[in-house]
Design a protein around this motif. Structure first.
Motif, PDB file in Angstrom:
ATOM      1  N   ASP A 450      73.110  38.528  50.077  1.00  0.00           N
ATOM      2  CA  ASP A 450      72.834  38.104  51.456  1.00  0.00           C
ATOM      3  C   ASP A 450      72.459  39.298  52.326  1.00  0.00           C
ATOM      4  O   ASP A 450      71.513  39.237  53.127  1.00  0.00           O
ATOM      5  CB  ASP A 450      74.059  37.398  52.045  1.00  0.00           C
ATOM      6  N   THR A 451      73.207  40.393  52.171  1.00  0.00           N
ATOM      7  CA  THR A 451      72.944  41.594  52.963  1.00  0.00           C
ATOM      8  C   THR A 451      71.566  42.179  52.626  1.00  0.00           C
ATOM      9  O   THR A 451      70.794  42.552  53.522  1.00  0.00           O
ATOM     10  CB  THR A 451      74.035  42.646  52.706  1.00  0.00           C
ATOM     11  N   GLN A 452      71.271  42.246  51.325  1.00  0.00           N
ATOM     12  CA  GLN A 452      69.974  42.787  50.908  1.00  0.00           C
ATOM     13  C   GLN A 452      68.820  41.938  51.433  1.00  0.00           C
ATOM     14  O   GLN A 452      67.825  42.469  51.942  1.00  0.00           O
ATOM     15  CB  GLN A 452      69.909  42.845  49.381  1.00  0.00           C
ATOM     16  N   ILE A 453      68.956  40.612  51.296  1.00  0.00           N
ATOM     17  CA  ILE A 453      67.879  39.720  51.748  1.00  0.00           C
ATOM     18  C   ILE A 453      67.681  39.838  53.253  1.00  0.00           C
ATOM     19  O   ILE A 453      66.545  39.873  53.751  1.00  0.00           O
ATOM     20  CB  ILE A 453      68.188  38.272  51.335  1.00  0.00           C
ATOM     21  N   SER A 458      64.293  41.295  57.601  1.00  0.00           N
ATOM     22  CA  SER A 458      64.199  41.939  58.915  1.00  0.00           C
ATOM     23  C   SER A 458      63.180  43.065  58.910  1.00  0.00           C
ATOM     24  O   SER A 458      62.368  43.193  59.838  1.00  0.00           O
ATOM     25  CB  SER A 458      65.573  42.480  59.312  1.00  0.00           C
ATOM     26  N   LYS A 459      63.183  43.873  57.836  1.00  0.00           N
ATOM     27  CA  LYS A 459      62.248  45.000  57.756  1.00  0.00           C
ATOM     28  C   LYS A 459      60.809  44.518  57.679  1.00  0.00           C
ATOM     29  O   LYS A 459      59.927  45.028  58.390  1.00  0.00           O
ATOM     30  CB  LYS A 459      62.584  45.858  56.533  1.00  0.00           C
ATOM     31  N   VAL A 460      60.567  43.511  56.817  1.00  0.00           N
ATOM     32  CA  VAL A 460      59.197  43.009  56.675  1.00  0.00           C
ATOM     33  C   VAL A 460      58.741  42.328  57.952  1.00  0.00           C
ATOM     34  O   VAL A 460      57.596  42.477  58.387  1.00  0.00           O
ATOM     35  CB  VAL A 460      59.104  42.042  55.470  1.00  0.00           C
ATOM     36  N   TRP A 461      59.637  41.546  58.578  1.00  0.00           N
ATOM     37  CA  TRP A 461      59.296  40.839  59.820  1.00  0.00           C
ATOM     38  C   TRP A 461      58.903  41.842  60.909  1.00  0.00           C
ATOM     39  O   TRP A 461      57.901  41.671  61.593  1.00  0.00           O
ATOM     40  CB  TRP A 461      60.483  39.997  60.267  1.00  0.00           C
TER      41      TRP A 461
END
Length: 706
Positions: A450-453, A458-461
């Motif tokens: 969950d944390t990784q996703i 967030s980074k890609v967005w």
């Protein structure tokens, strides 16, 4: 004809499977079955009918659902509201409609535009007439008040529902054009259209074998931008697109841009209907020429896609439905020798009955047959295949829990004897500790995933937002020459240009490219996190038990690719000098050209930002849906451990309470053994039934699509 009969069989098969499963499992497991059944009941094939204004979309749809003049099909008034025709959905009423209205925030955007744009305009443009903008906005609001009176405020954010729906009633909510401004009475044409956000119409049509939502959209070149954006939003929620073209102007640049972005979504299908062939001079010559031209231009523009195309006439199909006094004369006029020659050249034979001739020439039956094939073999198979994968995952989890419970009961039978009962309780306590350790390991893996996703998304967005805004800034900067040319011509000639209109094709291509590339990165990162989590959880289970998770996988997750149709919301950018949204600033010789250019660039960029926000919202939804679908498969593994642990704790409590009775009373021992063996027999039968269901699902045609 029957539309999607194969999918009907698959739906029935899945529903029968869930009903059987419901009768096999216990009350706790039944909750998961109920969730799967709800998803099955909510499923529908989603078909959007799109095209430019005057292409004949509404006439086509009226003929398609066998209801003459149901949807407004005149040039004036035209359909201005996204209308969902919900056919045979099990949770819907059998007839009627629900009309949802804009909320206050929606309406403010419609009449005022973005407040940020107004603020920038006032700050940056010399001579901007704020009062003119307010006057135009208030005129719009006052007109709505006159038409709706005291009901205006109560309608905002609300809805109207009807058990029965007539064409005249529908037109009050979905019509635009001159007719909607003429009358103010409650029954007036288009009375509520300005406030109607979406119309949902309920129908039962036996021809449709599966639940289907058919969306009638405003034209993609609708001059009212807000409607245009709602059209694009509705396209993101659709699976099959019927693009209606006019035989007179069969493929414009707008059409090509629209078809290109729709066709690039591999999980969706496109059918092209070239309408209004009845207006061509010579069917046998002109229809093949038009179809060849469309095919050639599509191959040149989108060479990697093979399109399904049908030529026909919604007008001819509508003539078959009409029963008015003029209908027969109209049918006679179009039933010419040229039409017969065209039918013969295409189908080899000409029906004896006039109605049959017109219907065959209309192309409607061919459209239905093609749509039926698309649902049966395309979107329906993919989506129901994903649901089948989820059902099989639940089945595997149920089989694991049932086996563990059966094995636990077998151990309990063996521990009934007084001399081993106490040791058996100790073994059970140790097993419970082991299960808790596995559960904690799995919970840790899920938390890490969950944390990784969340970080990946967030980074890609954030990166996508930056990229899209950079694309806009680069594009607007490149329009300096266009802006300067307009300002120069205005100042030199004395003639005031009303607006600067810029083709955004290049910008759309850049936005589309950034969205697709960003989603590929996001999907790849999310899939790695899901796959690692699935592998780690399965390994934690395999360390203690035989592998019960062979059929629990991440296959068939939604949104393998993502392309948002919202990138089409603006095909041209119009920066108003005296513009339709109310921007106005008086031209004076003293106006600083460079300052005006800087101001116009900022305003143009800000005008495009709402589209970026909508794209980012749809992008986020796609990411979340894929991650959620993957985690739901992993949750099956978690529930396996939860159920096993709960069963052991219950048994431990019961065993400790019964140890004293067992030690002193042989009759109690015999009774207890009999009760446990009876329960084991129930579990054995459950396992046989679960195994049979799993075997049947593995042989389903949907398994290949999952």
């Amino acid at each position: 004809m029957k539309i999607a009969p194969n999918q009907r069989q698959e739906l029935d098969f899945l529903r029968d499977t869930l009903n059987t499963l419901d009768g096999v499992v216990d009350r706790k497991m039944r909750q998961n079955v109920d969730g799967l059944r709800q998803r099955l009941d909510d499923w529908a094939a989603r078909v959007a009918v799109i095209g430019q204004v005057k292409a004949g979309k509404s006439t086509f749809l009226n003929a398609f659902i066998h209801q003459h003049d149901f949807l407004p099909s005149d040039v004036n008034p035209w359909t201005s509201v996204v209308t969902n025709i919900r056919v045979n959905l099990p949770q819907d009423p059998p007839s009627g409609a629900r009309f949802e209205f804009f909320a206050e925030d929606d309406w403010e955007e419609i009449i005022n535009g973005g407040s940020k744009i107004r603020e920038l305009t006032e700050q940056l443009l010399p001579g901007f007439d704020t009062e003119l903008l307010r006057k135009q906005s208030e005129e719009m609001r006052e007109r709505a008040h006159r038409r709706l009176g005291r009901h205006y405020h109560t309608l905002l954010g609300n809805y109207h529902e009807y058990e029965f729906l007539s064409p005249d009633l529908l037109k009050r909510y979905v019509c635009a054009g001159p007719g909607s401004d003429a009358g103010l009475e409650r029954e007036a044409l288009g009375r509520y259209a300005a406030l109607t956000k979406v119309a949902n119409v309920y129908m039962r049509l036996p021809e449709f074998q599966v639940p289907t939502i058919i969306t009638d959209t405003p034209g993609v070149n609708d001059p009212f931008l807000v409607r245009d954006e709602f059209t694009c939003r509705s396209l993101d929620n659709s699976d099959v697109f019927v693009v209606v073209l006019s035989a007179h102007q069969p493929l414009t640049d707008v059409d090509i841009a629209l078809i290109r972005i729709l066709a690039k979504q591999e999980s969706k299908d496109v059918l092209i209907f070239v309408n209004r062939i009845d207006e061509l001079d010579d069917y046998s010559v002109e229809v093949p020429r038009v179809m060849d031209d469309v095919s050639r231009r599509l191959r040149a523009a989108i060479p990697e896609i093979e399109f399904r195309m049908v030529a026909g006439s919604a007008y001819l199909a509508d003539l078959v439905l009409r029963g008015d006094a003029d209908a027969e004369a109209a049918r006679e006029r179009v039933d010419t020798q040229e039409l017969a020659d065209y039918i013969r050249s295409k189908h080899g034979t000409v029906p004896a009955d006039r109605m049959d001739r017109l219907l065959l020439a209309s192309g409607l039956s061919e459209v239905k047959a093609t749509l039926s094939s698309v649902i049966d073999n395309g979107v329906g198979s993919r989506q129901l295949g994903q649901l089948l994968g989820d059902i099989r995952a639940e089945l595997n989890g149920m089989q694991f829990v049932t086996r563990r419970e059966r094995d636990s009961l077998q151990m309990q039978v063996e521990s009934i004897r007084t001399d081993v009962a106490e040791a058996a309780v100790g073994e059970l306590e140790a097993e419970i500790d082991g299960l808790r350790t596995i559960q904690q390991r799995m919970e840790s893996h899920v938390e890490d995933a969950d944390t990784q996703i969340e970080k990946i998304v967030s980074k890609v967005w954030t990166g996508l937002e930056t990229s899209l805004n950079r694309c806009i800034e680069t594009f607007v900067e490149a329009q300096k020459e266009t802006f300067q040319d307009t300002l120069f011509r205005t100042n030199v000639s004395g003639a005031t240009a009303k607006s600067v209109e810029i083709d955004t094709t290049a910008l759309q291509a850049a936005l589309e490219r950034e969205v697709m590339q960003s989603y590929e990165k996001s999907r790849a990162g999310t899939d790695v996190a899901l796959s690692n989590c699935m592998h780690a959880c399965r390994q934690a289970i395999r360390d203690t038990f035989e592998d019960p998770t062979a059929n629990i996988s991440l296959d068939g997750l939604p949104y393998q690719e993502f392309t948002s149709t919202l990138t089409l919301a603006r095909r041209t950018l119009r920066v108003g000098l005296i513009a339709d949204r109310g921007w106005a600033f008086w031209r004076k010789p003293s106006v600083n050209v460079e300052k005006s250019l800087d101001a116009l660039r900022v305003i143009a960029a800000e005008e495009l930002r709402p589209s970026v926000e909508k794209i980012l919202g749809a992008f986020n939804e796609a990411q979340a849906d894929r991650a959620s679908a993957g985690m739901s498969r992993i949750d099956v593994l978690m529930r396996m451990m939860d159920s096993s642990l709960a069963e052991r704790l219950h048994r431990l409590k019961k065993d400790k309470a019964e140890m004293e009775k067992i030690a002193t009373n042989p009759q109690v021992q015999a009774t207890m053994v009999h009760r446990i063996q009876s329960k084991m027999e129930v579990l054995e039968r459950r396992l046989l039934n679960l195994s049979a269901l799993d075997s049947a699902l593995s042989r389903s045609d949907l398994s290949e699509a999952a």
